[in-house]
Enzyme design. Sequence first.
Site, mmCIF file in Angstrom:
data_model
loop_
_atom_site.group_PDB
_atom_site.id
_atom_site.type_symbol
_atom_site.label_atom_id
_atom_site.label_comp_id
_atom_site.label_asym_id
_atom_site.label_seq_id
_atom_site.Cartn_x
_atom_site.Cartn_y
_atom_site.Cartn_z
ATOM 1 N N ARG A 50 33.136 -1.469 -15.134
ATOM 2 C CA ARG A 50 34.096 -0.778 -16.001
ATOM 3 C C ARG A 50 35.399 -1.575 -16.052
ATOM 4 N NH1 ARG A 50 33.519 5.788 -16.053
ATOM 5 N NH2 ARG A 50 31.887 5.733 -17.617
ATOM 6 N N GLN A 72 33.909 -3.770 -21.668
ATOM 7 C CA GLN A 72 34.020 -2.456 -22.303
ATOM 8 C C GLN A 72 33.019 -2.264 -23.443
ATOM 9 O OE1 GLN A 72 37.932 -1.604 -23.830
ATOM 10 N NE2 GLN A 72 37.676 0.587 -23.539
ATOM 11 N N ASP A 111 29.568 -1.173 -22.196
ATOM 12 C CA ASP A 111 29.536 -0.022 -21.295
ATOM 13 C C ASP A 111 28.767 1.151 -21.910
ATOM 14 O OD1 ASP A 111 29.962 1.951 -19.455
ATOM 15 O OD2 ASP A 111 32.153 1.868 -19.507
ATOM 16 N N SER A 121 29.467 4.829 -20.655
ATOM 17 C CA SER A 121 30.603 5.504 -21.298
ATOM 18 C C SER A 121 30.264 5.952 -22.717
ATOM 19 C CB SER A 121 31.826 4.580 -21.317
ATOM 20 O OG SER A 121 32.342 4.397 -20.023
ATOM 21 N N TYR A 159 35.781 5.750 -11.090
ATOM 22 C CA TYR A 159 35.099 7.028 -10.904
ATOM 23 C C TYR A 159 35.804 7.851 -9.831
ATOM 24 C CZ TYR A 159 31.137 4.925 -13.380
ATOM 25 O OH TYR A 159 30.331 4.325 -14.313
#
Length: 383
Positions: free
Chosen positions: A122, A127, A130, A133, A228
């Site tokens: 992350r 990005q 990902d 997400s 997280y």
Amino acid sequence: MKIGVAKEVEYRERRVALIPDAIAKLTKQGLEIWVESGLGEQSCFEDSAYEEAGAQVISDKEKLWKEVDVLLKVGSPVEEELGLLTPGKVLISFLNPLGQPEMIQKLANAQVTALSMELIPRTSRAQSMDALSSQAGVAGYKAVLIAAAALPKFFPMLTTAAGTIRPAKVFVIGAGVAGLQAIATARRLGAVVEAFDIRPAVKEEVQSLGAKFVEVTLNEETVAEGGYAREISEDSKRRSQELVAEHVKTADVVITTAQVPGKKAPRLVTKEMVAQMKPGSVVVDLAAEQGGNCEVSEAGKDVVYEGVTVIGPINLPASMAIHASQMYAKNISTLLNYLVKEGELNLDFDDDIISGTVVTHGGEIRNQRVKDALASEQSPVAN
């Protein structure tokens, strides 16, 4: 290089790893794409669309699995598919490596190079790859629609000839990607929204979406690697639950999204809290498959407890297969472009994205957390 896209066989899995638009771009880069016949039949992508995009449609599943260099999936392979993976094959998909380390060991034993989409770092550099997400955002959105459909009230404030209807109160627990999308969706539907998270850093994001941040001060670190939430002490759990209870009691809708990778979901909403909610209220537990944030929830079921409907949905992204597939295809295409240089797979283990994502290679499990999870499962239980 030959890239294969396998049809999903898991029950209710409607997503695909690549959509036709993504394939058109990859073939222009010199990649040969094979797709399994009927790949997109549950996500509204026909075989003819894949052929028009430049893919070769293969009806022989075994041929596709054994002859391609890189195999792409959404979900992890089921037991009967593992036997189709030959040594040297590269597999890219969601693998749930911390939840099913024994399957990861089988991939290592089969000499498969496996990349787990859950393990994409992350970071800003990764990005666009990902997938965790992107799919969490889909789940957060759909959770609110499910709640709105189940709630016997309007979400927005309405001024009518029969009087003014007050807006629904929505309480979101967990302000990660799913939680933030749930907040945004509930606000768009006109609800008054509050959100809770043990990570103080998300306060600004919650407020920027027009929600009130319910804050708890804990005397310990609450953020783990990758941003997280970290598993917290029993004392901190108790203090968090006490605060959560106050806001659950007054909410019309509670949406829970709190999860800790590789561990059972934290229990944040007890039976007693649910019993104190108003009859007709709704709880949507996005962590139901990991044991649930709500004590009452059951994965895949709607439970009515003391007049409150508690919903434990399974694999919500698959219920929005078109856009979920579009987003996943973008993630996986970006990763492919990153890995393939001049038609050859480049596995540079000095690169943080590659070293973090590759879970098996050369007959070994590379990820230490997966090794630890496997050792834990194999440890004898003391009597």
